[in-house]
Design a protein around this motif. Structure first.
Motif, PDB file in Angstrom:
ATOM      1  N   GLN A   1      17.859   3.533  58.697  1.00 11.72           N
ATOM      2  CA  GLN A   1      17.872   2.673  59.877  1.00 11.72           C
ATOM      3  C   GLN A   1      16.952   1.472  59.707  1.00 11.72           C
ATOM      4  O   GLN A   1      17.291   0.349  60.080  1.00 11.72           O
ATOM      5  N   LEU A   2      15.783   1.695  59.144  1.00 12.72           N
ATOM      6  CA  LEU A   2      14.849   0.579  58.926  1.00 12.72           C
ATOM      7  C   LEU A   2      15.389  -0.402  57.891  1.00 12.72           C
ATOM      8  O   LEU A   2      15.173  -1.619  58.009  1.00 12.72           O
ATOM      9  N   TYR A   3      16.097   0.111  56.891  1.00 11.39           N
ATOM     10  CA  TYR A   3      16.716  -0.784  55.910  1.00 11.39           C
ATOM     11  C   TYR A   3      17.674  -1.735  56.609  1.00 11.39           C
ATOM     12  O   TYR A   3      17.659  -2.953  56.382  1.00 11.39           O
ATOM     13  N   PHE A   4      18.544  -1.197  57.466  1.00 13.35           N
ATOM     14  CA  PHE A   4      19.478  -2.044  58.201  1.00 13.35           C
ATOM     15  C   PHE A   4      18.739  -3.010  59.123  1.00 13.35           C
ATOM     16  O   PHE A   4      19.071  -4.192  59.199  1.00 13.35           O
ATOM     17  N   LEU A   5      17.752  -2.513  59.838  1.00 13.59           N
ATOM     18  CA  LEU A   5      17.003  -3.356  60.763  1.00 13.59           C
ATOM     19  C   LEU A   5      16.378  -4.550  60.053  1.00 13.59           C
ATOM     20  O   LEU A   5      16.517  -5.704  60.494  1.00 13.59           O
ATOM     21  N   LEU A   6      15.705  -4.296  58.948  1.00  8.84           N
ATOM     22  CA  LEU A   6      15.020  -5.365  58.229  1.00  8.84           C
ATOM     23  C   LEU A   6      16.003  -6.333  57.567  1.00  8.84           C
ATOM     24  O   LEU A   6      15.780  -7.551  57.554  1.00  8.84           O
ATOM     25  N   SER A   7      17.093  -5.811  57.016  1.00  8.49           N
ATOM     26  CA  SER A   7      18.059  -6.695  56.361  1.00  8.49           C
ATOM     27  C   SER A   7      18.787  -7.554  57.390  1.00  8.49           C
ATOM     28  O   SER A   7      19.016  -8.749  57.164  1.00  8.49           O
ATOM     29  N   ARG A   8      19.142  -6.974  58.543  1.00 19.07           N
ATOM     30  CA  ARG A   8      19.793  -7.757  59.593  1.00 19.07           C
ATOM     31  C   ARG A   8      18.861  -8.828  60.137  1.00 19.07           C
ATOM     32  O   ARG A   8      19.267  -9.978  60.351  1.00 19.07           O
ATOM     33  N   ALA A   9      17.605  -8.452  60.354  1.00 19.74           N
ATOM     34  CA  ALA A   9      16.633  -9.427  60.848  1.00 19.74           C
ATOM     35  C   ALA A   9      16.432 -10.552  59.836  1.00 19.74           C
ATOM     36  O   ALA A   9      16.271 -11.723  60.217  1.00 19.74           O
ATOM     37  N   GLY A  10      16.456 -10.207  58.555  1.00 16.18           N
ATOM     38  CA  GLY A  10      16.321 -11.237  57.529  1.00 16.18           C
ATOM     39  C   GLY A  10      17.498 -12.200  57.503  1.00 16.18           C
ATOM     40  O   GLY A  10      17.330 -13.417  57.340  1.00 16.18           O
ATOM     41  N   GLN A  11      18.701 -11.684  57.700  1.00 19.92           N
ATOM     42  CA  GLN A  11      19.891 -12.537  57.687  1.00 19.92           C
ATOM     43  C   GLN A  11      19.970 -13.441  58.911  1.00 19.92           C
ATOM     44  O   GLN A  11      20.493 -14.560  58.827  1.00 19.92           O
ATOM     45  N   LEU A  12      19.480 -12.944  60.047  1.00 20.32           N
ATOM     46  CA  LEU A  12      19.648 -13.669  61.314  1.00 20.32           C
ATOM     47  C   LEU A  12      18.371 -14.351  61.797  1.00 20.32           C
ATOM     48  O   LEU A  12      18.343 -14.885  62.909  1.00 20.32           O
TER      49      LEU A  12
ATOM     50  N   ALA B   1      13.312  -8.418  67.144  1.00 20.28           N
ATOM     51  CA  ALA B   1      14.392  -8.945  67.987  1.00 20.28           C
ATOM     52  C   ALA B   1      14.100 -10.345  68.493  1.00 20.28           C
ATOM     53  O   ALA B   1      15.019 -11.166  68.638  1.00 20.28           O
ATOM     54  N   VAL B   2      12.835 -10.651  68.772  1.00 22.28           N
ATOM     55  CA  VAL B   2      12.501 -11.980  69.300  1.00 22.28           C
ATOM     56  C   VAL B   2      12.535 -13.050  68.216  1.00 22.28           C
ATOM     57  O   VAL B   2      12.453 -14.240  68.517  1.00 22.28           O
ATOM     58  N   CYS B   3      12.671 -12.626  66.964  1.00 19.72           N
ATOM     59  CA  CYS B   3      12.649 -13.573  65.835  1.00 19.72           C
ATOM     60  C   CYS B   3      14.042 -13.921  65.323  1.00 19.72           C
ATOM     61  O   CYS B   3      14.168 -14.721  64.394  1.00 19.72           O
TER      62      CYS B   3
END
Length: 199
Positions: free
Chosen positions: A57-68, A112-114
């Motif tokens: 879950q953290l892998y997805f969270l960090l990769s999604r945040a990095g892309q967006l 989320a705010v980033c």
């Protein structure tokens, strides 16, 4: 001014990646793909290995945040992602134990705010039997554990996410409508253009 984001959400097997790829092409946008294939913990997490759930879950969270992330977001144009950042918490609530969720949630809130939020969500859906058929057809080993009950629960959760969205939402029954058909895709693209005032 910044590029507009269309995020496509929905349960596994509903056709998110296919639609995102085709919609980005038709609209002249950039396709952003969820990096599920590179998640080294995903197969173990789906296979029931408890200690793999939080890292997956953290892998997805960090990769999604990095892309967006706002810091790397393009200044103009259009982007189409085959996921929504909003779905990250949805999966976390489904898969993580209470103590894991308590660790995950403050990290998600800070990230989320980033991120650049979507201007449009497209919610894809299909009946559980159709989703299971598509999942079986694409042959991903780790997805074989998915059941009709799991997919029914995910469908309901995605509907609630769409209901609570702070942006425009288009809902598409991707069983009744074949978005691989160029005419159906063109109709949806026209709806997107009108919604985002791209014309």
């Amino acid at each position: 001014m910044s590029a507009k984001l269309i995020s496509i959400i929905g349960p596994p097997g509903c056709g998110k990646t296919t639609l995102a790829t085709n919609l980005a092409r038709v609209l002249g946008g950039r396709f952003i793909r969820e990096p599920f294939a590179s998640n080294p913990f995903l197969a173990d997490a789906y296979g029931g290995q408890a200690d793999a759930r939080l890292p997956a879950q953290l892998y997805f969270l960090l990769s999604r945040a990095g892309q967006l992330a706002r810091t790397v977001w393009p200044a103009e144009g259009l982007c189409v992602s085959d996921y929504g950042f909003c779905q990250d918490r949805l999966f976390a609530e489904t898969t993580l134990a209470a103590e894991e969720l308590a660790l995950y949630e403050p990290i998600r809130e800070r990230l989320a705010v980033c991120i650049h939020p979507p201007e449009l969500l497209i919610l894809l859906d299909a009946p559980e039997a159709e989703l299971l058929r598509r999942i079986a057809a694409r042959g991903r080993e780790f997805e074989k554990v998915m059941t009709a009950d799991f997919l029914g629960d995910m469908r309901a959760r995605y509907r609630r996410v769409a209901d609570a969205a702070a942006c425009s939402v288009l809902r598409v029954d991707n069983h009744a409508v074949d978005l691989r058909n160029p005419a159906e895709l063109a109709t949806l693209a026209a709806d997107v253009r009108r919604t985002l005032e791209l014309e």
